[in-house]
Design an enzyme around this catalytic site. Structure first.
Site, PDB file in Angstrom:
ATOM      1  N   SER A 125       6.176 -15.239  12.757  1.00  0.00           N
ATOM      2  CA  SER A 125       4.971 -14.778  12.065  1.00  0.00           C
ATOM      3  C   SER A 125       4.234 -15.946  11.420  1.00  0.00           C
ATOM      4  O   SER A 125       4.852 -16.922  10.983  1.00  0.00           O
ATOM      5  CB  SER A 125       5.378 -13.769  10.977  1.00  0.00           C
ATOM      6  OG  SER A 125       4.289 -13.537  10.106  1.00  0.00           O
ATOM      7  N   TYR A 150      11.193 -11.387   3.434  1.00  0.00           N
ATOM      8  CA  TYR A 150      10.806 -11.120   4.834  1.00  0.00           C
ATOM      9  C   TYR A 150      10.335 -12.435   5.480  1.00  0.00           C
ATOM     10  O   TYR A 150      10.836 -12.826   6.530  1.00  0.00           O
ATOM     11  CB  TYR A 150       9.686 -10.073   4.904  1.00  0.00           C
ATOM     12  CG  TYR A 150       8.929 -10.143   6.204  1.00  0.00           C
ATOM     13  CD1 TYR A 150       7.669 -10.751   6.271  1.00  0.00           C
ATOM     14  CD2 TYR A 150       9.484  -9.670   7.383  1.00  0.00           C
ATOM     15  CE1 TYR A 150       6.986 -10.866   7.472  1.00  0.00           C
ATOM     16  CE2 TYR A 150       8.812  -9.772   8.588  1.00  0.00           C
ATOM     17  CZ  TYR A 150       7.561 -10.379   8.629  1.00  0.00           C
ATOM     18  OH  TYR A 150       6.890 -10.504   9.817  1.00  0.00           O
ATOM     19  N   LYS A 154      12.018 -15.121   8.632  1.00  0.00           N
ATOM     20  CA  LYS A 154      11.363 -15.677   9.821  1.00  0.00           C
ATOM     21  C   LYS A 154      11.555 -17.190   9.863  1.00  0.00           C
ATOM     22  O   LYS A 154      11.852 -17.782  10.888  1.00  0.00           O
ATOM     23  CB  LYS A 154       9.868 -15.335   9.832  1.00  0.00           C
ATOM     24  CG  LYS A 154       9.566 -13.862  10.030  1.00  0.00           C
ATOM     25  CD  LYS A 154      10.161 -13.333  11.331  1.00  0.00           C
ATOM     26  CE  LYS A 154       9.886 -11.861  11.529  1.00  0.00           C
ATOM     27  NZ  LYS A 154      10.549 -11.333  12.746  1.00  0.00           N
TER      28      LYS A 154
HETATM   29  C1  WQD Z   1      -4.208  -7.674   5.567  1.00  0.00           C
HETATM   30  C2  WQD Z   1      -5.316  -7.834   4.529  1.00  0.00           C
HETATM   31  C3  WQD Z   1      -4.561  -7.414   2.292  1.00  0.00           C
HETATM   32  C4  WQD Z   1      -3.739  -3.157   2.750  1.00  0.00           C
HETATM   33  C5  WQD Z   1       1.615  -9.063   6.654  1.00  0.00           C
HETATM   34  C6  WQD Z   1       2.765 -10.009   6.959  1.00  0.00           C
HETATM   35  C7  WQD Z   1       2.728 -10.399   8.409  1.00  0.00           C
HETATM   36  C8  WQD Z   1       2.763  -9.141   9.224  1.00  0.00           C
HETATM   37  C9  WQD Z   1       1.498  -8.330   8.922  1.00  0.00           C
HETATM   38  C10 WQD Z   1       4.774  -7.953   9.746  1.00  0.00           C
HETATM   39  C11 WQD Z   1      -4.838  -8.535   3.269  1.00  0.00           C
HETATM   40  C12 WQD Z   1      -5.612  -6.394   2.711  1.00  0.00           C
HETATM   41  C13 WQD Z   1      -4.106  -4.481   3.014  1.00  0.00           C
HETATM   42  C14 WQD Z   1      -4.538  -2.371   1.887  1.00  0.00           C
HETATM   43  C15 WQD Z   1      -6.018  -4.238   1.569  1.00  0.00           C
HETATM   44  N1  WQD Z   1       3.908  -8.409   8.879  1.00  0.00           N
HETATM   45  N2  WQD Z   1      -5.219  -5.000   2.423  1.00  0.00           N
HETATM   46  N3  WQD Z   1      -5.653  -2.943   1.325  1.00  0.00           N
HETATM   47  O1  WQD Z   1      -0.421  -9.164   4.426  1.00  0.00           O
HETATM   48  O2  WQD Z   1      -1.948 -10.312   6.144  1.00  0.00           O
HETATM   49  O3  WQD Z   1       0.399  -9.757   6.783  1.00  0.00           O
HETATM   50  O4  WQD Z   1       1.591  -7.969   7.531  1.00  0.00           O
HETATM   51  O5  WQD Z   1       4.792  -7.995  10.928  1.00  0.00           O
HETATM   52  O6  WQD Z   1       3.860 -11.184   8.702  1.00  0.00           O
HETATM   53  O7  WQD Z   1       2.629 -11.189   6.188  1.00  0.00           O
HETATM   54  O8  WQD Z   1      -1.250  -7.922   6.495  1.00  0.00           O
HETATM   55  O9  WQD Z   1      -2.301  -5.725   6.834  1.00  0.00           O
HETATM   56  O10 WQD Z   1      -0.820  -6.063   4.775  1.00  0.00           O
HETATM   57  O11 WQD Z   1      -3.067  -7.127   4.884  1.00  0.00           O
HETATM   58  O12 WQD Z   1      -7.033  -4.749   1.043  1.00  0.00           O
HETATM   59  O13 WQD Z   1      -4.272  -1.173   1.606  1.00  0.00           O
HETATM   60  O14 WQD Z   1      -5.746  -6.536   4.107  1.00  0.00           O
HETATM   61  O15 WQD Z   1      -4.758  -7.803   0.936  1.00  0.00           O
HETATM   62  O16 WQD Z   1      -5.902  -9.324   2.771  1.00  0.00           O
HETATM   63  P1  WQD Z   1      -0.861  -9.334   5.837  1.00  0.00           P
HETATM   64  P2  WQD Z   1      -1.818  -6.617   5.742  1.00  0.00           P
END
Ligand code: WQD
Length: 335
Positions: A125, A150, A154
């Site tokens: 990741s 997590y 990785k």
């Molecule tokens: C994306 C953006 C949030 C939810 C993580 C892991 C990565 C992979 C994917 C596993 C961010 C914003 C999110 C919400 C929001 N994990 N957001 N409201 O954190 O980039 O990556 O998940 O496979 O390894 O690090 O993904 O989709 O959680 O967030 O504003 O209800 O959307 O702050 O900017 P992230 P995400």
């Protein structure tokens, strides 16, 4: 026909990869303990491709079960998805995350060595980069101290594989995913979040479907054009196809070293607000949202430098953010 083991093959990225493997003529064996998926996905895969993958309900933390599997199944390659993947949950349950994500990986690598199986693809990741100093992010960007157990699993996983490749003929490729989103065009498989979605796209589609009252946008004071955080959202089908290219690279001995790393992204960054706007445009659905405080541990921006994957791996993403968001919405409507 080449045989390939896909661990976590009933999961989100795993199931899409199984479909593409079967499309490419591979014989697929799936190990999945259903901890984050459903046996229904096996039927869906079969209905898409017309071929039922062999399925084994094995918990990879069970060393004896892993040994028994490899004693009776010879495969040409292994794609290892099976792992716990919720960032927030990993902070609450670090030991379960280390036991599951690291323990399983070690048992698989031990059996590969014992059975002289050498082709291994690891699901990694972009989280290993933390907040990169330079954008877009290349594979040489420094690895930052993990923000969560997590993310640490990785980083540790990659180190374990590197060390294993030094004492055996193991040929491994770590694929560092950016943000996988979307669903298969058939809308028969997609992201199946259990409980309240942690990731952005499942929350957006559930809000549009009226399942969630409104989306909380985590942070609007980031140093980005519109103040909301930027990510590289890649269609899960493009991501799945990259695994086939990587597996063929190993089977055909085209790898340049025993341990290789590739970033898998579109090379384009989009903010949360841009995602919402794009979703509303392609679906005609309104997304209620409110701007709230940042989420602990989130970074400002991440998007991939795709040059190395394009030139060395011979892969690039083809589908757009709009394609991915529309496919996620079509999938949500089947749930
Ligand atoms: C994306 C953006 C949030 C939810 C993580 C892991 C990565 C992979 C994917 C596993 C961010 C914003 C999110 C919400 C929001 N994990 N957001 N409201 O954190 O980039 O990556 O998940 O496979 O390894 O690090 O993904 O989709 O959680 O967030 O504003 O209800 O959307 O702050 O900017 P992230 P995400």
């Amino acid at each position: 026909m080449k045989k390939v083991l896909v661990t976590g093959g009933l999961g989100f990225i795993g199931s899409h990869t199984v479909v593409e493997l079967q499309n490419e003529g591979f014989e697929v064996l799936i190990i999945d303990n259903l901890s984050n998926s459903s046996i229904e996905v096996l039927k869906r895969i079969t209905s898409i491709t017309g071929t039922k993958p062999a399925y084994f309900n094995i918990d990879l933390k069970d060393k004896v079960a892993v040994q028994q599997f490899f004693a009776t199944n010879k495969v040409d390659g292994i794609i290892h998805f099976a792992a716990s993947k919720a960032v927030g949950e990993s902070v609450q349950k670090p030991l379960e995350y280390y036991e599951n994500n690291i323990g399983s990986l070690v048992y698989i690598l031990q059996e590969m060595k014992a059975n002289n199986l050498n082709n291994f693809i690891f699901s990694s990741s972009c989280t290993v980069y933390g907040q990169a100093d330079e954008l877009p992010i290349t594979e040489n960007a420094p690895i930052k101290p993990a923000e969560s157990p997590y993310g640490n699993t990785k980083q540790i996983g990659e180190e374990i594989i590197k060390d294993a490749s030094k004492i055996s003929d193991l040929k491994a490729i770590a694929l560092r995913y950016f943000n996988p989103i979307g669903a298969h065009e058939s809308a028969k498989i997609g992201e199946l979040p259990i409980g309240v979605p942690q990731n952005l796209i499942p929350y957006v589609v559930q809000t549009a479907a009226g399942i969630r009252k409104e989306l909380a946008v985590f942070g609007s004071d980031y140093n980005t054009p519109d103040g909301t955080a930027v990510r590289d959202y890649i269609h899960v089908v493009d991501l799945a196809k990259a695994h086939i290219v990587a597996l063929k690279r190993l089977i055909e001995n085209k790898n340049k070293s025993q341990y290789e790393v590739f970033n898998l992204g579109t090379g384009k960054g989009n903010s949360v607000l841009e995602v919402i706007k794009s979703f509303e445009k392609v679906t005609g659905k309104k997304v209620n949202y409110k701007l709230v405080d940042r989420r602990e541990g989130d970074i400002t921006a991440a998007y991939a430098d795709t040059k190395y994957a394009n030139e060395e791996l011979g892969w690039k993403s083809e589908l757009s953010l709009d394609d991915a968001l529309l496919s996620a919405w079509k999938w949500q409507q089947t749930l």
